[in-house]
Scaffold this motif. Structure first.
Motif, PDB file in Angstrom:
ATOM      1  N   MET A  36       5.945  -2.260  -6.321  1.00 46.97           N
ATOM      2  CA  MET A  36       4.952  -3.007  -7.139  1.00 46.97           C
ATOM      3  C   MET A  36       3.543  -2.680  -6.631  1.00 46.97           C
ATOM      4  N   THR A  37       2.633  -2.331  -7.516  1.00 44.52           N
ATOM      5  CA  THR A  37       1.244  -2.121  -7.089  1.00 44.52           C
ATOM      6  C   THR A  37       0.507  -3.453  -7.176  1.00 44.52           C
ATOM      7  N   THR A  38      -0.156  -3.801  -6.066  1.00 45.53           N
ATOM      8  CA  THR A  38      -0.826  -5.110  -6.030  1.00 45.53           C
ATOM      9  C   THR A  38      -2.262  -4.927  -5.556  1.00 45.53           C
ATOM     10  N   ALA A  39      -3.070  -5.927  -5.904  1.00 44.72           N
ATOM     11  CA  ALA A  39      -4.451  -5.932  -5.412  1.00 44.72           C
ATOM     12  C   ALA A  39      -4.828  -7.368  -5.101  1.00 44.72           C
ATOM     13  N   VAL A  40      -5.785  -7.509  -4.191  1.00 42.46           N
ATOM     14  CA  VAL A  40      -6.284  -8.832  -3.827  1.00 42.46           C
ATOM     15  C   VAL A  40      -7.774  -8.874  -4.164  1.00 42.46           C
ATOM     16  N   LEU A  41      -8.202  -9.979  -4.743  1.00 43.73           N
ATOM     17  CA  LEU A  41      -9.641 -10.173  -4.965  1.00 43.73           C
ATOM     18  C   LEU A  41     -10.169 -11.115  -3.896  1.00 43.73           C
ATOM     19  N   GLY A  42     -11.170 -10.663  -3.162  1.00 43.66           N
ATOM     20  CA  GLY A  42     -11.797 -11.501  -2.139  1.00 43.66           C
ATOM     21  C   GLY A  42     -11.332 -11.115  -0.745  1.00 43.66           C
ATOM     22  N   GLY A  43     -12.295 -10.895   0.131  1.00 42.22           N
ATOM     23  CA  GLY A  43     -11.986 -10.526   1.531  1.00 42.22           C
ATOM     24  C   GLY A  43     -12.374 -11.634   2.495  1.00 42.22           C
ATOM     25  N   GLY A  44     -12.263 -12.900   2.036  1.00 37.62           N
ATOM     26  CA  GLY A  44     -12.383 -14.031   2.959  1.00 37.62           C
ATOM     27  C   GLY A  44     -11.049 -14.195   3.684  1.00 37.62           C
ATOM     28  N   LEU A  45     -10.905 -15.307   4.404  1.00 39.67           N
ATOM     29  CA  LEU A  45      -9.667 -15.468   5.181  1.00 39.67           C
ATOM     30  C   LEU A  45      -8.423 -15.506   4.303  1.00 39.67           C
TER      31      LEU A  45
END
Ligand SMILES: Cc1cc2nc3c(=O)[nH]c(=O)nc-3n(C[C@H](O)[C@H](O)[C@H](O)COP(=O)(O)OP(=O)(O)OC[C@H]3O[C@@H](n4cnc5c(N)ncnc54)[C@H](O)[C@@H]3O)c2cc1C
Ligand SMILES: C=CC1=C(C)c2cc3[nH]c(cc4nc(cc5[nH]c(cc1n2)c(C)c5CCC(=O)O)C(CCC(=O)O)=C4C)c(C)c3C=C
Length: 474
Positions: free
Chosen positions: A1-10
């Motif tokens: 599965m290709t995934t992405a995260v939005l936001g580089g906070g904790l």
């Protein structure tokens, strides 16, 4: 599965950590700003042996969320600075009320005397709970102020609960949901008609991590066991809390996770095959996206395709906080402790002061952090004062309250715009509504971060873990 995260906070970095563990690569984290960490920000003045934190400085090693963070801290091999329950910063918590500094009771003995600002011994508030029947009609939610006033009286609501809410979300207890901090007690009151009975039941819970949750395959994390054994009340990290997001970024980078800084996501478009993200001006497709963005930042990204979801996200309010860090040479505090909170009934322009140099070793320095604004930001700072005016105001308050008459040698003024969400009455329902919408429309989107499942560091890390674990495998 290709995934992405939005936001580089904790929360976003933690989501990256758990996604890597569950799905492997390819995985990209998109962060709008040029740094990771979000509100976690440390200025480490090694040359002068002190640290300024503009966001959090301590973490509580309590319960499952606390154990989960310690597992991560252990995995990243970070050095912790425990604050044990016997430490002055854990024992001494103060209020500034009725023109004086008041020490809050730190042992059961303290419940029997009359301790200012209270005019009656605190055990009487507990007795009141025992003899007060709960409301006939069952409530789904109410404000934490009205709950405390109903069960324990107005004095407790004004001088114990309201300042506590300022010290966790800079909010007004009259608007914040009782479920934010006292969900268990509230539900037990609704069920059994009293908080004390509920509190007694709760004491038996939560001492050890519930293995049924299935979170820790190898048993409870070693650091958590150590924290329990050594009776830590809270802990920091050597070098300041920003070490944690920096270490997460390094860990992910070393495993070929792409952490893209200065790459703002501008819109999300969902389809049956996944989601297209507009990152700057490029179109990037993935199968699933985890958003750790503040709700008010995610809202415009989904507005075009899902205006109702966008509106629901905007229903989660946020407040602005002013943070003033100050360093003075020498040890100037007359009374050591974690710090002081100012009950909102005092109508002063500050929410409280944290005594950083009492919490952590900072040599021959006094380091204080004055926090202002929050729910009352516009009332006090609506005319947008300059940083110099803000510093002067904070310095005058420190002079008045702590009798420190020197000017700070080093200082920083930070305006944290929309930095902390307000879990107002009905928050739980609102979050359920948002997640139900996503489920109904089968959007390949998971939500974590401070907007939804708790505002503390432990909460946002655990929310990332739970949301990643709940992603259906394709
Ligand atoms: C003053 C203050 C004191 C605190 N004290 C404590 C404490 O003592 N203990 C404790 O446990 N907690 C404390 N907290 C809470 C804790 O700091 C937060 O819960 C936590 O940092 C929130 O992390 P997050 O990742 O959910 O959100 P954020 O830190 O807000 O991270 C979100 C990230 O998303 C990025 N972003 C925004 N829009 C976009 C976009 N369109 N595309 C890509 N990236 C985007 C932002 O730049 C940011 O880096 C405190 C908070 C504040 C403000
Ligand atoms: C003593 C003064 C304090 C001030 C002023 C203060 C401001 C402040 N805090 C937050 C957000 C959080 N604080 C949290 C924990 C926490 N804060 C204080 C004290 C002050 N905070 C203490 C003593 C603690 C530790 C809690 C404890 O041991 O009981 C947390 C985490 C809560 C959790 O669930 O662990 C948050 C979040 C803001 C936004 C703020 C600004 C005015």
């Amino acid at each position: 599965m290709t995934t992405a995260v939005l936001g580089g906070g904790l929360s976003g970095l933690s989501a990256g950590y758990y996604l890597l563990r569950r799905f492997g690569k390819p995985l990209t984290i998109y962060e709008a700003s040029p740094r990771v960490g979000g509100w976690v920000r440390t200025e480490n003045r090694k040359d002068r042996n002190f640290i300024f934190e503009s966001g959090p400085r301590t973490i509580r090693p309590v319960g499952l969320p606390g154990a989960n963070t310690l597992e991560l801290v252990e995995e990243l091999q970070l050095e912790v600075t425990p604050i044990r329950r016997s430490h002055v910063a854990a024992r001494n918590r103060m209020l500034y009320a009725k023109g004086q500094l008041c020490m809050l009771p730190n042992s059961p003995k303290g419940l029997f005397g009359v301790l200012p600002p209270f005019t009656k011994p605190l055990y009487k508030a507990i007795l009141r709970d025992l003899v007060t029947a709960s409301k006939k009609a069952k409530l789904e939610d109410e404000s934490i102020y009205s709950f405390a006033e109903r069960r324990f009286g107005k004095e407790i609501a004004d001088y114990a609960i309201s300042p506590m809410i300022c010290g966790i979300c800079a909010g007004d207890a009259r608007e914040i949901s009782v479920r934010f901090l006292m969900e268990g007690l509230f539900e037990k009151e609704q069920k059994y008609g009293g908080v004390l009975k509920g509190a007694l039941l709760a004491r038996f819970k939560d001492k050890t991590v519930d293995s049924k949750e299935g979170l820790f395959a190898q048993g409870q994390p070693k650091l958590y066991a150590q924290a329990l054994q050594e009776k830590w009340a809270m802990y920091g990290l050597q070098g300041g809390l920003e070490i944690l997001p920096k270490a997460l970024r390094k860990y992910l980078g070393e495993r070929d996770v792409n952490v893209q800084l200065s790459n703002e996501c501008r819109s999300l478009t969902f389809s049956s095959s996944g989601v297209r993200m507009t990152i700057k001006d490029a179109d990037v497709p993935v199968e699933h996206v985890v958003s750790s963005l503040p709700a008010h930042k995610l809202a415009p990204l989904v507005k075009q395709q899902h205006p109702s979801l966008s509106a629901q996200l905007l229903d989660i309010p946020y407040v602005d906080v002013l943070v003033v860090n100050m360093q003075f040479p020498g040890k100037l505090l007359k009374q050591d402790g974690f710090g002081l909170l100012v009950p909102p009934v005092e109508k002063l322009p500050i929410l409280g002061v944290i005594f950083d140099s009492c919490c952590f070793e900072m040599g021959e320095n006094t380091v204080l952090t004055v926090m202002m604004g929050g729910h009352w930001f516009d009332q006090w700072f609506g005319n947008r004062p300059s940083p110099k005016q803000i510093l002067d105001l904070a310095t005058r308050q420190v002079q008045q309250i702590l009798q420190i008459h020197e000017e700070p040698k080093f200082s920083r003024v930070h305006t944290l715009h929309k930095c902390i969400p307000q879990y107002t009455v009905g928050h739980k329902r609102r979050v359920e509504g948002i997640r139900n919408y996503i489920k109904t429309y089968k959007l390949p989107l998971s939500l974590c971060g401070a907007a939804y499942d708790g505002v503390g560091i432990n909460d946002v890390i655990l929310s990332a873990r739970r949301q990643v674990e709940a992603i259906p495998s394709s």
